[in-house]
Design an enzyme around this catalytic site. Structure first.
Site, PDB file in Angstrom:
ATOM      1  N   PRO A  87       0.465   4.644  -6.414  1.00  0.00           N
ATOM      2  CA  PRO A  87      -1.089   5.416  -6.435  1.00  0.00           C
ATOM      3  C   PRO A  87      -1.585   4.783  -7.658  1.00  0.00           C
ATOM      4  CG  PRO A  87       0.752   6.820  -6.745  1.00  0.00           C
ATOM      5  CD  PRO A  87       1.611   5.644  -6.394  1.00  0.00           C
ATOM      6  N   GLU A 114      10.192   9.579  -8.160  1.00  0.00           N
ATOM      7  CA  GLU A 114       9.186   9.615  -9.142  1.00  0.00           C
ATOM      8  C   GLU A 114       8.473   8.117  -9.409  1.00  0.00           C
ATOM      9  OE1 GLU A 114       7.483  12.244 -10.503  1.00  0.00           O
ATOM     10  OE2 GLU A 114       8.449  12.788  -8.567  1.00  0.00           O
ATOM     11  N   ARG A 152      -5.211  -6.642  11.662  1.00  0.00           N
ATOM     12  CA  ARG A 152      -6.292  -6.752  12.747  1.00  0.00           C
ATOM     13  C   ARG A 152      -7.323  -7.622  12.425  1.00  0.00           C
ATOM     14  NH1 ARG A 152     -10.538  -3.851  11.878  1.00  0.00           N
ATOM     15  NH2 ARG A 152     -10.650  -2.891  13.769  1.00  0.00           N
ATOM     16  N   ASP A 167     -17.203  -4.027  11.967  1.00  0.00           N
ATOM     17  CA  ASP A 167     -16.639  -2.697  11.766  1.00  0.00           C
ATOM     18  C   ASP A 167     -17.466  -2.095  10.709  1.00  0.00           C
ATOM     19  OD1 ASP A 167     -14.414  -3.130  13.454  1.00  0.00           O
ATOM     20  OD2 ASP A 167     -13.103  -3.879  11.875  1.00  0.00           O
TER      21      ASP A 167
HETATM   22  N1  ADE Z   1       2.788   5.812  -3.026  1.00  0.00           N
HETATM   23  C1  ADE Z   1       2.457   7.062  -3.219  1.00  0.00           C
HETATM   24  N2  ADE Z   1       1.260   7.336  -3.237  1.00  0.00           N
HETATM   25  C2  ADE Z   1       0.624   6.194  -2.652  1.00  0.00           C
HETATM   26  C3  ADE Z   1      -0.785   5.930  -2.601  1.00  0.00           C
HETATM   27  N3  ADE Z   1      -1.788   6.657  -2.589  1.00  0.00           N
HETATM   28  N4  ADE Z   1      -0.840   4.487  -2.116  1.00  0.00           N
HETATM   29  C4  ADE Z   1       0.003   3.608  -2.062  1.00  0.00           C
HETATM   30  N5  ADE Z   1       1.232   4.007  -2.338  1.00  0.00           N
HETATM   31  C5  ADE Z   1       1.740   5.378  -2.439  1.00  0.00           C
END
Ligand code: ADE
Length: 244
Positions: A87, A114, A152, A167
Site C-alpha cells: 500500500p 504487517e 491484456r 478502453d
Molecule cells: N498489500 C496490501 N494492500 C495493498 C495495496 N493496496 N496494494 C498493493 N499491495 C497491497
C-alpha cells in the site's frame, strides 16, 4: 512475457491464472507464469518466514534473509524487474500497466503480515506498487490485479486486436455507454447514430460520450487528457448547458 510471483499462498493464483484471458495468453505462449512459495526458501527446521518487529508493536514481518534468498533464486533463472505489492507503492494506472507490459520479465513479491523488513526492500526490490488507497491482507490479490491489467496489453493476447486501446483510461478518458441487441429493451432504445451506418458520425458520438462521462464522473482526468480543439468546444458546450 515471463511473470513470476513469490507468495506464502501459491494456491491463491490457481483459479485466476487458469481461466479466460490468462489461460489463453499462456496457451498462446505469450505469457509464461510461475508461482513460487516463499516458505521453500526458509532454511531452519520450522521453515519460519516471519518474525516480530524490533521496537515492539503488533504484527509480524517477513524475514529479510528468507525473502532475499527467494528473490535471488528466482532471478538466477533470468533477470527481472522486482516489484513489491504494497500500500506504500506508487498507484497502478493504465499508463504504468502499459510501461510494465513492455518488460520481458517481472517478479512480483507479495507481502503478508504487517510488512517486510526494510533491508529486504533496500537490497532486492526495484519498485513498489499499490493498487489503491486501501489496505489488503496481503499482496496476492494486488498482484493478480496487476497481472490482469498488464497481460491484456501484451499484443496478441486479446482477440479484437487494438480494442484495448479504446478502453476507459487508455487515452486518459472514461469510455462512453455501449449497446447490443435487442433494439428496444423494456422501453429503452438505442441511440439512433449507432444504427445509422455512418462510421465517422459513430466515432464522433463515441468521443463526445467519453468526454461527457469523464466530465460528469471524473472531471480531474480531463486536465491530463490529450484534447483536440473540437473536444474543447464540446466540453465548453456541456458546461454552458449545465449552468443554464
Ligand atoms: N498489500 C496490501 N494492500 C495493498 C495495496 N493496496 N496494494 C498493493 N499491495 C497491497
Amino acid at each position: 512475457m515471463k511473470i513470476d510471483a513469490l507468495t506464502l499462498f501459491p494456491d491463491m493464483f490457481d483459479a485466476v491464472m487458469s481461466e479466460s484471458m490468462m489461460w489463453k495468453a499462456r496457451e498462446k505462449g505469450l505469457l509464461d507464469f510461475r508461482v513460487h512459495d516463499i516458505r521453500d526458501y526458509a532454511e531452519d527446521k520450522h521453515r519460519k518466514v516471519d518474525d516480530s518487529p524490533y521496537g515492539g508493536g503488533g504484527g509480524m514481518l517477513l524475514k529479510p534473509d528468507v525473502l532475499v534468498r527467494a528473490i535471488e533464486a528466482v532471478k538466477a533463472e533470468g533477470d527481472a524487474l522486482v516489484i513489491l505489492l504494497s500500500p506504500q507503492g506508487r498507484v497502478l494506472t493504465h499508463q504504468l500497466a502499459d510501461e510494465l507490459a513492455q518488460r520481458s520479465r517481472l517478479l512480483l513479491v507479495c507481502g503478508r503480515y504487517e510488512g517486510v523488513d526494510e533491508r529486504a526492500i533496500e537490497l532486492a526490490i526495484d519498485d513498489e506498487i499499490s493498487i489503491g488507497d486501501y489496505v489488503l491482507t496481503g499482496g496476492e490479490l494486488a498482484a493478480l490485479v496487476l497481472i490482469d491489467a498488464v497481460v491484456r496489453l501484451i499484443p496478441g493476447v486479446l482477440g479484437a486486436e487494438g480494442a484495448q486501446h479504446r478502453d476507459s483510461h487508455a487515452d486518459g478518458l472514461l469510455e462512453g455507454p455501449h449497446y447490443t441487441r435487442p433494439p428496444d429493451y423494456r422501453g429503452l432504445g438505442v441511440p439512433a447514430v449507432l444504427t445509422s451506418g455512418h462510421h465517422a458520425e459513430v466515432d464522433r458520438w463515441r468521443r463526445q460520450q467519453a468526454l461527457k462521462r469523464t466530465w460528469e464522473r471524473r472531471p480531474e482526468l480531463l486536465a491530463a487528457a490529450a484534447l483536440s480543439e473540437e473536444d474543447r468546444v464540446y466540453l465548453e458546450q456541456l458546461k454552458a448547458e449545465s449552468s443554464d
